[in-house]
Structures are given as C-alpha cells and as structure tokens.
Design a protein around this motif. Structure first.
Motif, PDB file in Angstrom:
ATOM      1  N   GLY A  49      10.995  -2.850  44.674  1.00 25.13           N
ATOM      2  CA  GLY A  49      10.480  -3.873  43.981  1.00 25.13           C
ATOM      3  C   GLY A  49      11.039  -5.179  44.639  1.00 25.13           C
ATOM      4  O   GLY A  49      11.941  -5.237  45.626  1.00 25.13           O
ATOM      5  N   LEU A  50      10.865  -5.999  44.360  1.00 23.47           N
ATOM      6  CA  LEU A  50      11.397  -7.330  45.149  1.00 23.47           C
ATOM      7  C   LEU A  50      12.592  -7.474  44.105  1.00 23.47           C
ATOM      8  O   LEU A  50      13.218  -7.980  44.890  1.00 23.47           O
ATOM      9  CB  LEU A  50      10.382  -8.767  43.552  1.00 23.47           C
ATOM     10  CG  LEU A  50       8.764  -8.552  44.949  1.00 23.47           C
ATOM     11  CD1 LEU A  50       8.175  -9.837  44.229  1.00 23.47           C
ATOM     12  CD2 LEU A  50       8.975  -9.204  46.248  1.00 23.47           C
ATOM     13  N   LEU A  98      14.346  -6.664  47.336  1.00 30.98           N
ATOM     14  CA  LEU A  98      14.279  -7.477  48.170  1.00 30.98           C
ATOM     15  C   LEU A  98      15.632  -8.580  48.136  1.00 30.98           C
ATOM     16  O   LEU A  98      16.192  -9.254  48.833  1.00 30.98           O
ATOM     17  CB  LEU A  98      13.371  -7.535  48.313  1.00 30.98           C
ATOM     18  CG  LEU A  98      12.844  -7.018  49.203  1.00 30.98           C
ATOM     19  CD1 LEU A  98      10.747  -7.116  49.774  1.00 30.98           C
ATOM     20  CD2 LEU A  98      12.566  -5.839  50.811  1.00 30.98           C
ATOM     21  N   HIS A 124      11.107  -2.465  54.200  1.00 25.64           N
ATOM     22  CA  HIS A 124      10.098  -1.423  53.175  1.00 25.64           C
ATOM     23  C   HIS A 124      10.518  -0.375  53.163  1.00 25.64           C
ATOM     24  O   HIS A 124      10.865  -0.326  51.531  1.00 25.64           O
ATOM     25  CB  HIS A 124       9.536  -0.955  54.374  1.00 25.64           C
ATOM     26  CG  HIS A 124       8.623   0.013  54.482  1.00 25.64           C
ATOM     27  ND1 HIS A 124       6.894  -0.455  53.826  1.00 25.64           N
ATOM     28  CD2 HIS A 124       8.272   1.823  54.331  1.00 25.64           C
ATOM     29  CE1 HIS A 124       6.619   0.465  53.502  1.00 25.64           C
ATOM     30  NE2 HIS A 124       7.426   1.712  54.115  1.00 25.64           N
ATOM     31  N   ALA A 170       3.724 -10.330  47.721  1.00 28.83           N
ATOM     32  CA  ALA A 170       3.774  -9.366  46.864  1.00 28.83           C
ATOM     33  C   ALA A 170       3.095 -10.239  45.856  1.00 28.83           C
ATOM     34  O   ALA A 170       2.064  -9.504  44.956  1.00 28.83           O
ATOM     35  CB  ALA A 170       4.870  -8.807  46.353  1.00 28.83           C
ATOM     36  N   TYR A 191      11.904  -2.213  49.468  1.00 29.84           N
ATOM     37  CA  TYR A 191      10.855  -2.823  48.300  1.00 29.84           C
ATOM     38  C   TYR A 191       9.900  -1.001  47.470  1.00 29.84           C
ATOM     39  O   TYR A 191       9.653  -1.990  46.675  1.00 29.84           O
ATOM     40  CB  TYR A 191       9.535  -3.282  49.383  1.00 29.84           C
ATOM     41  CG  TYR A 191       8.595  -3.828  48.709  1.00 29.84           C
ATOM     42  CD1 TYR A 191       8.692  -5.002  47.326  1.00 29.84           C
ATOM     43  CD2 TYR A 191       7.454  -3.761  48.611  1.00 29.84           C
ATOM     44  CE1 TYR A 191       7.389  -4.791  46.773  1.00 29.84           C
ATOM     45  CE2 TYR A 191       5.959  -3.577  47.420  1.00 29.84           C
ATOM     46  CZ  TYR A 191       6.201  -4.994  47.026  1.00 29.84           C
ATOM     47  OH  TYR A 191       5.147  -5.477  46.118  1.00 29.84           O
ATOM     48  N   CYS A 243       7.963 -12.772  51.310  1.00 30.13           N
ATOM     49  CA  CYS A 243       7.418 -11.402  50.552  1.00 30.13           C
ATOM     50  C   CYS A 243       7.538 -11.401  49.145  1.00 30.13           C
ATOM     51  O   CYS A 243       6.473 -11.127  48.987  1.00 30.13           O
ATOM     52  CB  CYS A 243       9.162 -10.462  50.064  1.00 30.13           C
ATOM     53  SG  CYS A 243       9.839  -9.943  52.131  1.00 30.13           S
TER      54      CYS A 243
END
Length: 145
Positions: free
Chosen positions: A71-72, A75, A64, A96, A67, A92
């Motif tokens: 952001g992506l 991750l 969390h 998103a 992210y 994910c």
C-alpha cells in the motif's frame, strides 16, 4: 506522417512565427523537414518507441508491485529512499484517496524531475520463486531533452 508534421509546423509558423516553431519537439521538426521518410526510418522509429515503452513499464512496475504488496506505506518508503520525488508520492496519495483531483499540471515543473532508472535486458525474466523482478530500479535523475 510527414505531411501531417509539415502541416503542423507550417500552421504554427504562420500563426506564431519561427520562435514558436523552435519550441516544438525536435522530433516533430525533424520529421517535417526530412527529405523522405523510408521504411527503414520507420523501423528505427518503431524500435525507439518500443524501447521507451519498455522503460515506462520498468519505471511503473516496481511502484505497482510495492503498492499491491504494501500500500501507500511501501510507496512512501520508496519516496523516502529517493527513488522518486514528492510530486509522485503526492499523486499516489491523491489516486489512493478515490477523490477527484485537479487535472491540470502544476504551474512550475522541475527542470530535471526525479525518475526511476531501470536496467532491463531482453534476456531478463522475472523469478517469482526467488522474489526477483524483471526490472531493477535505481534512483536517477533524467534531464529533459
């Protein structure tokens, strides 16, 4: 809880036989066959649930925060490092995207899915000033029970 577990096991045995009962979670089968569930047993069970709940928090919180902070791409960096597998980063991306996704599980799940192992202690505390976190994840693989 025990009478309900007994009803579930008996119903499955009547409908599908002992082979089906043998495939039920061991905890459910044990609960159905225990001679008596005491308050001490319940204290133990609740304690185990709280430990599992903390482990779930420890697994998800670093993802969390990554992210939120990056952001992506953040991750993806975790996935590239082997912290979790492609199924997780794909999920994910799906989330998103904001698009509706399939809700049924894949036809074949891996026998030992990659998970994040988190080492939390009751005395640990987050240190936002130093950038520390409550949990320190490391890559691990968990065997299913």
């Amino acid at each position: 809880m025990q009478p309900l577990a007994q009803q579930i096991v008996a119903g499955i045995r009547d409908a599908a036989g002992q082979d089906a009962v043998d495939q039920l979670p061991s905890g459910l089968r044990a609960l159905a066959t225990m001679p008596e569930l005491t308050s001490s047993d319940m204290d133990y069970i609740i304690g185990e649930i709280l430990v599992m709940q903390k482990a779930i928090f420890c697994d998800l919180m670093p993802m969390h925060q990554a992210y939120v902070d990056g952001g992506l791409p953040a991750l993806q960096e975790m996935a590239d490092a082997g912290v979790f597998g492609p199924e997780i980063i794909d999920a994910c991306r799906d989330i998103a995207s904001g698009e509706p996704v399939a809700t049924s599980p894949p036809a074949s799940l891996p026998a030992s899915p990659p998970v994040m192992r988190c080492f939390c202690t009751a005395n640990s505390s987050p240190s936002s000033a130093s950038g520390g976190t409550l949990c320190a994840p490391t890559a691990a693989t968990s065997a299913r029970p």
